[in-house]
Design a protein around this motif. Structure first.
Motif, mmCIF file in Angstrom:
data_model
loop_
_atom_site.group_PDB
_atom_site.id
_atom_site.type_symbol
_atom_site.label_atom_id
_atom_site.label_comp_id
_atom_site.label_asym_id
_atom_site.label_seq_id
_atom_site.Cartn_x
_atom_site.Cartn_y
_atom_site.Cartn_z
ATOM 1 N N GLY A 137 0.812 -1.213 0.000
ATOM 2 C CA GLY A 137 0.000 0.000 0.000
ATOM 3 C C GLY A 137 0.843 1.260 0.000
ATOM 4 N N MET A 138 0.203 2.372 -0.386
ATOM 5 C CA MET A 138 0.919 3.634 -0.535
ATOM 6 C C MET A 138 1.294 4.271 0.801
ATOM 7 N N GLU A 139 0.663 3.831 1.881
ATOM 8 C CA GLU A 139 0.976 4.377 3.196
ATOM 9 C C GLU A 139 2.100 3.631 3.893
ATOM 10 N N SER A 140 2.580 2.568 3.274
ATOM 11 C CA SER A 140 3.657 1.799 3.898
ATOM 12 C C SER A 140 4.966 2.584 3.860
ATOM 13 N N GLU A 141 5.800 2.366 4.865
ATOM 14 C CA GLU A 141 7.066 3.082 4.943
ATOM 15 C C GLU A 141 7.988 2.710 3.779
ATOM 16 N N GLU A 142 7.938 1.448 3.364
ATOM 17 C CA GLU A 142 8.798 1.008 2.269
ATOM 18 C C GLU A 142 8.424 1.702 0.966
ATOM 19 N N PHE A 143 7.111 1.826 0.721
ATOM 20 C CA PHE A 143 6.674 2.523 -0.487
ATOM 21 C C PHE A 143 7.109 3.983 -0.450
ATOM 22 N N LYS A 144 6.933 4.652 0.678
ATOM 23 C CA LYS A 144 7.283 6.063 0.790
ATOM 24 C C LYS A 144 8.774 6.289 0.540
ATOM 25 N N GLN A 145 9.611 5.412 1.083
ATOM 26 C CA GLN A 145 11.046 5.552 0.892
ATOM 27 C C GLN A 145 11.433 5.363 -0.570
ATOM 28 N N LEU A 146 10.823 4.359 -1.217
ATOM 29 C CA LEU A 146 11.119 4.128 -2.629
ATOM 30 C C LEU A 146 10.657 5.306 -3.488
ATOM 31 N N TYR A 147 9.475 5.821 -3.170
ATOM 32 C CA TYR A 147 8.943 6.919 -3.970
ATOM 33 C C TYR A 147 9.772 8.187 -3.787
ATOM 34 N N ILE A 148 10.194 8.459 -2.567
ATOM 35 C CA ILE A 148 11.035 9.640 -2.323
ATOM 36 C C ILE A 148 12.348 9.525 -3.086
ATOM 37 N N ALA A 149 12.943 8.332 -3.060
ATOM 38 C CA ALA A 149 14.200 8.121 -3.789
ATOM 39 C C ALA A 149 13.994 8.327 -5.288
ATOM 40 N N PHE A 150 12.864 7.831 -5.819
ATOM 41 C CA PHE A 150 12.551 8.032 -7.236
ATOM 42 C C PHE A 150 12.363 9.513 -7.541
ATOM 43 N N ALA A 151 11.615 10.213 -6.686
ATOM 44 C CA ALA A 151 11.345 11.632 -6.917
ATOM 45 C C ALA A 151 12.635 12.442 -6.902
ATOM 46 N N GLU A 152 13.554 12.096 -6.018
ATOM 47 C CA GLU A 152 14.829 12.816 -5.964
ATOM 48 C C GLU A 152 15.648 12.576 -7.229
ATOM 49 N N SER A 153 15.669 11.330 -7.701
ATOM 50 C CA SER A 153 16.389 11.035 -8.946
ATOM 51 C C SER A 153 15.703 11.692 -10.133
ATOM 52 N N GLU A 154 14.382 11.704 -10.133
ATOM 53 C CA GLU A 154 13.620 12.363 -11.190
ATOM 54 C C GLU A 154 13.958 13.849 -11.251
ATOM 55 N N GLU A 155 14.072 14.469 -10.077
ATOM 56 C CA GLU A 155 14.354 15.895 -10.036
ATOM 57 C C GLU A 155 15.765 16.206 -10.523
ATOM 58 N N GLU A 156 16.690 15.268 -10.355
ATOM 59 C CA GLU A 156 18.033 15.474 -10.893
ATOM 60 C C GLU A 156 17.996 15.600 -12.415
ATOM 61 N N ILE A 157 17.074 14.870 -13.036
ATOM 62 C CA ILE A 157 16.931 14.923 -14.497
ATOM 63 C C ILE A 157 16.092 16.127 -14.923
ATOM 64 N N LEU A 158 14.884 16.231 -14.351
ATOM 65 C CA LEU A 158 13.969 17.286 -14.762
ATOM 66 C C LEU A 158 14.364 18.641 -14.193
ATOM 67 N N GLY A 159 15.238 18.649 -13.200
ATOM 68 C CA GLY A 159 15.713 19.901 -12.641
ATOM 69 C C GLY A 159 16.815 20.547 -13.452
ATOM 70 N N ASP A 160 17.257 19.877 -14.501
ATOM 71 C CA ASP A 160 18.310 20.401 -15.375
ATOM 72 C C ASP A 160 17.663 20.994 -16.615
ATOM 73 N N PRO A 161 17.676 22.322 -16.793
ATOM 74 C CA PRO A 161 16.989 22.934 -17.933
ATOM 75 C C PRO A 161 17.544 22.497 -19.282
ATOM 76 N N SER A 162 18.783 21.984 -19.317
ATOM 77 C CA SER A 162 19.346 21.530 -20.592
ATOM 78 C C SER A 162 18.661 20.255 -21.084
ATOM 79 N N ASN A 163 17.867 19.601 -20.241
ATOM 80 C CA ASN A 163 17.148 18.391 -20.642
ATOM 81 C C ASN A 163 15.766 18.695 -21.221
#
Length: 202
Positions: A137-163
């Motif tokens: 489920g989405m409220e589980s701690e494991e899901f939240k940790q995985l999603y946060i890690a994904f969001a941080e990696s996503e922001e490394e890509i989408l946070g670069d205007p050259s992309n």
């Protein structure tokens, strides 16, 4: 003049410091886009003003932002002029009697490298995220940790205007807009114009 426009607010985490009692940055961005763009005599100026309104240097790329597609159509006694503008991944299609449906400004909002990096990230992370979501489920701690890690990696890509080729309005201090013009002497050559958020569509 006829203006056809679509706005797709980019989902973000709730923000308690938005004006007018808003807490959802995507909804706030859409509302402000509709307010500024609908009747603006100069579209480019309105989008630049909207970008300045939404972008907060302190929040940087986490500022409220919105994808936009606009078709500005002007009629005279003999001609129809249509100017199309896109920011982000909203889409515009034109239907003609000869060509059928054709996408205007069909380029990906991301550069080739940006898209490659983003798709590789999704292939690497999303299967496990979806598996844990279904299992725990989405409220589980494991899901939240995985999603946060994904969001941080996503922001490394989408946070670069050259992309990016075409930026959502508000994401950066300066917008990148895509434009295309179309002129015909026979209005019946264009049967329909369709503006929408990102696909797929049938």
């Amino acid at each position: 003049r006829l203006r056809i426009s679509v706005f797709d607010g980019v989902t973000g985490t709730p923000q308690d410091d938005l004006p007018d009692g808003f807490t959802n940055p995507a909804v706030y961005a859409k509302e402000k886009a509709a307010e500024l763009v609908a009747q603006a005599p100069e579209l480019n100026n309105a989008l630049i003003e909207l970008n300045s309104l939404l972008h907060d240097p302190k929040k940087a790329t986490r500022s409220p932002n919105v994808c936009v597609s606009v078709a500005d159509i002007r009629f005279t006694s003999e001609t129809m002029s249509a100017t199309f503008t896109r920011a982000g991944d909203c889409e515009i299609y034109v239907h003609t009697t000869e060509e059928g449906w054709t996408e205007i400004l069909p380029e990906d909002m991301l550069t080739q490298m940006g898209r490659f990096l983003y798709e590789e990230l999704k292939k690497k992370c999303l299967p496990e995220i979806n598996r844990i979501r279904e299992k725990l489920g989405m409220e589980s701690e494991e899901f939240k940790q995985l999603y946060i890690a994904f969001a941080e990696s996503e922001e490394e890509i989408l946070g670069d205007p050259s992309n990016w080729r075409s930026l959502p309005i508000g994401r950066y201090s300066t917008p990148i807009l895509k434009h295309s013009g179309l002129m015909t002497v026979d209005e019946t050559e264009i049967d329909a114009i369709f503006a929408t958020s990102d696909g797929p569509h049938t």
